[in-house]
Structure formats: C-alpha cells, structure tokens
Design a protein around this motif. Structure first.
Motif, short mmCIF file in Angstrom:
data_model
loop_
_atom_site.label_atom_id
_atom_site.label_comp_id
_atom_site.label_asym_id
_atom_site.label_seq_id
_atom_site.Cartn_x
_atom_site.Cartn_y
_atom_site.Cartn_z
N THR A 125 -96.83 -47.64 -71.79
CA THR A 125 -96.88 -47.33 -73.23
C THR A 125 -97.67 -46.05 -73.49
OG1 THR A 125 -98.82 -48.75 -73.51
CG2 THR A 125 -96.67 -49.74 -73.96
N GLN A 126 -98.33 -45.53 -72.45
CA GLN A 126 -98.99 -44.24 -72.60
C GLN A 126 -98.41 -43.25 -71.59
OE1 GLN A 126 -103.23 -44.80 -71.17
NE2 GLN A 126 -102.62 -46.92 -71.48
N SER A 127 -98.66 -41.98 -71.79
CA SER A 127 -98.15 -40.98 -70.85
C SER A 127 -98.76 -41.23 -69.48
CB SER A 127 -98.52 -39.58 -71.32
OG SER A 127 -97.99 -39.37 -72.60
N TYR A 128 -97.97 -41.05 -68.43
CA TYR A 128 -98.51 -41.29 -67.09
C TYR A 128 -97.73 -40.48 -66.07
CZ TYR A 128 -94.44 -44.29 -66.27
OH TYR A 128 -93.16 -44.75 -66.13
N ASN A 140 -95.43 -44.83 -79.63
CA ASN A 140 -94.10 -45.36 -79.35
C ASN A 140 -94.00 -46.83 -79.75
OD1 ASN A 140 -94.87 -46.98 -76.83
ND2 ASN A 140 -95.66 -44.93 -76.34
N VAL A 141 -92.76 -47.34 -79.75
CA VAL A 141 -92.53 -48.73 -80.16
C VAL A 141 -93.20 -49.70 -79.19
CG1 VAL A 141 -90.75 -50.47 -80.60
CG2 VAL A 141 -90.39 -48.11 -81.34
N GLY A 142 -93.27 -49.31 -77.91
CA GLY A 142 -93.93 -50.16 -76.92
C GLY A 142 -95.40 -50.36 -77.25
N TYR A 195 -96.95 -53.96 -78.06
CA TYR A 195 -97.79 -54.31 -76.91
C TYR A 195 -98.27 -55.77 -76.96
CZ TYR A 195 -101.63 -53.16 -73.58
OH TYR A 195 -102.48 -53.10 -72.51
N PRO A 196 -98.82 -56.24 -78.11
CA PRO A 196 -99.30 -57.63 -78.11
C PRO A 196 -98.20 -58.66 -77.99
CG PRO A 196 -99.79 -56.52 -80.22
CD PRO A 196 -99.16 -55.51 -79.33
N VAL A 197 -96.95 -58.27 -78.30
CA VAL A 197 -95.84 -59.21 -78.12
C VAL A 197 -95.57 -59.39 -76.62
CG1 VAL A 197 -93.41 -59.68 -78.64
CG2 VAL A 197 -94.84 -58.48 -80.31
N LEU A 198 -95.63 -58.28 -75.88
CA LEU A 198 -95.47 -58.39 -74.42
C LEU A 198 -96.63 -59.19 -73.83
CD1 LEU A 198 -93.96 -57.69 -71.82
CD2 LEU A 198 -95.10 -55.47 -71.80
#
Ligand code: SF4
Length: 325
Positions: free
Chosen positions: A46-49, A120-122, A126-129
């Motif tokens: 969910t973050q740049s990597y 981003n949508v992710g 995030y807390p749903v995942l």
C-alpha cells in the motif's frame, strides 16, 4: 487453546519498536495459544516500495523472527500473499463495510499525510484486509497496541455485520492484553519507524548503534552536563527500563536527577545492554541467513497448515453468500 493471529510488515528492518511492541510478545505467548503469525506483504504494497528488494525483505524478516525465538514447531509462520484467500475475504468484507467507517480510521488519516502523493484504495481499505487476516482463521485473540485498537474494533464490527447478514460465521476477535508499548523514535517522534529513519535495528552493527544513540534526543532541559534531568520524559531512560535491571534503572534515575550521570555515559550503558541482549539473536540470525532454504521450508510449512483453515473458512463463506453454485 484460543487462536491468536498477528502480522508484521516486511519493511526491510526489524527494529526495537517491532521487537518490544510485538515480536517478544509473540515469542512469550507461543506455547500458551495456537499462534498464527504472518509476514503481511500485501499490506506493505500500500506504500511505494522497491519491487526487486521485496523477496529479500520477506525472507530477511522471517529469518529475524525465527532468530528472535519463534519456534516453528509451535507456531504457524507464513507469508500473506502465499494464500490468496486473504485477498478474497477482504473483498467480501469491503462489501459489508461503509466508506464512512474507513474514512474515520485515524491510521488512514496519518498515513495519508505521510504519503500524500500515493493515497491509494489499498491504503483506505487496509483495515478491511486486516479484518480478513484475522477472521480467515477465526482467531479470537489479537495482540495489538493501542494504535491498532480502532482497527480491531472495526474487525469486530465487520464480523458482526457479516454474521447478521449471512448467518453466524465469525467470532468477534478480542484484544490480547500482552504488554505492547509504543516505542518512541530516537528523534523523540511518537513512534519508532523505519520510514522515519529514527530506529535502532535488532541486528544493528555496533558502530552504527553507538552513533545512533549518541545523536538520540534526551531530556531537552539538560543543556549542560551539570543540569539535572527528568528521566520520566527521556526516551533513553524508557529504553533502559526494558533492557537494564531494576537496580540499574533506579540508580540511573536518581543519578540523572542529580546530574551525577551525563547523557553520554547513560547512552553508553544503554548501548552495552542492547548489544548484550541482542547478541544471541544476532548470532542465530547470522546462522539462519546462511540457510535460507530452512527458512523457506518453515514458511511453506506454515502456508500448508494455514491453507486448510483458509479453505474451510472460504468454503463456508461462499456457501453462506450463495456463491457455491
Ligand atoms: S542521563 Fe540518561 S535518563 Fe537522564 S536525560 Fe540523560 S539520557 Fe536521559
């Protein structure tokens, strides 16, 4: 035994914040609960990597966790993306979660500020995942710090909502009250984190560790060596409380208040304690790094064990949702 789920992101470094806030508890409870521990790589994206570095980061984190004392004969340790059921259940849960609830999550707000160019949508979901990670295994206990309590409450709400709409399926996971302190960064920031660059790694090289401690923020009132200090507001002292015995802590506390000890000496003593505490972990880590296939075997074994649980949950979910044609 109650089932516990917890995850950790492969950020590229295992630091004191991770160790004190999570990993040492994982080790401490591993024989008291049925523990499922996960390297949550789907959260990390969910973050740049750095794509090329990610496989190494995952393996290095798993190696570090084993070096810290996780026992692969007692726990299930695996990588989140190796079981696609996490993403599948997360999608199901997005359909019973409101936009408003996700928008109110404080971590989403703070992360959005940290990565304003990549909201981003992710990141939003995030807390749903996270809820899917926990509920996929019907875990009843989650060892979380205060900053994750809001996410866990959302997981409970998602479980309630799914159960109400499709029939009783998921337990409502509860906080496991282990000691999960939030560790401040060396710069005095509210949280130690790799992205803020204010951390000490568990396997930090001695010279780097000493250098980082030397520049760490202490009590701002101690401008000169002779100024009396206030250990209760000093991050170095709070770290002493984890790594030095109570007699040493008492001695440092009173010596700081009377300026009988300077910050340089105090930091040197903390450095000595850190090096001594982590020496056996560093040694195991070194040994395991030379045997990456053993670590991969542990992750594959954990994946196989968790897959059975994940398959069973998803079969039940699909049936209850009418997706079992
Ligand atoms: S002497 Fe130690 S506890 Fe006191 S302010 Fe300095 S670093 Fe902190």
């Amino acid at each position: 035994m109650e089932r516990v789920f917890s995850g950790i992101q492969p950020t590229g470094v295992l630091h004191l914040g991770n160790y004190l806030g999570a990993v040492r508890n994982w080790v401490a409870i591993q024989s008291d609960y049925e523990c499922i521990y996960c390297v949550v790589d789907l959260h990390a994206v969910t973050q740049s990597y750095d794509v090329a570095a990610m496989p190494g980061r995952i393996l290095e984190l798993a190696t570090g966790l084993l070096a810290c004392g996780l026992d692969a004969t007692q726990v299930r340790l695996f990588v989140q993306s190796s079981l696609p059921q996490h993403a599948e259940l997360a999608w199901v849960f997005t359909c019973v979660t409101s936009m408003g609830e996700l928008g109110r999550q404080t971590q989403f707000k703070s992360k959005s500020e940290q990565q304003a160019d990549n909201i981003n949508v992710g990141l939003f979901a995030y807390p749903v995942l996270q809820a899917a990670d926990i509920l996929l295994y019907k875990a009843s206990r989650v060892p979380v710090g205060e900053d994750q309590e809001q996410h866990l409450e959302l997981s409970r709400e998602i479980a309630r909502r799914f159960n109400a709409r499709f029939g009783a399926t998921f337990p409502e996971p509860r906080t496991l009250f282990t000691s999960t302190p939030r560790i401040r960064g060396l710069d005095g920031a509210a949280k130690m984190s790799k992205s803020l660059g204010n951390h000490i790694a568990v396997d930090e090289d001695e010279a780097v560790l000493r250098r980082k401690l030397a520049s760490a923020v202490t009590d701002p009132a101690r401008q000169k060596r002779a100024d009396p200090g206030h250990p209760e507001i000093c991050n170095i002292y709070s770290l002493h409380k984890f790594f030095s015995d109570s007699g040493s802590c008492q001695e440092i506390e009173s010596a700081c208040r009377t300026a009988a000890i300077g910050c340089v000496d105090c930091k040197k003593r903390l450095g000595d304690q850190l090096l001594a505490h982590f020496a056996p972990i560093r040694e195991r880590w070194r040994t395991l790094r030379e045997r990456p296939d053993e670590v991969r075997d542990v992750l594959r074994q954990g994946q196989r064990q968790c897959q059975q649980l994940a398959d069973a949950t998803m079969a039940e979910v699909r049936a209850k949702m009418g997706l079992n044609w």
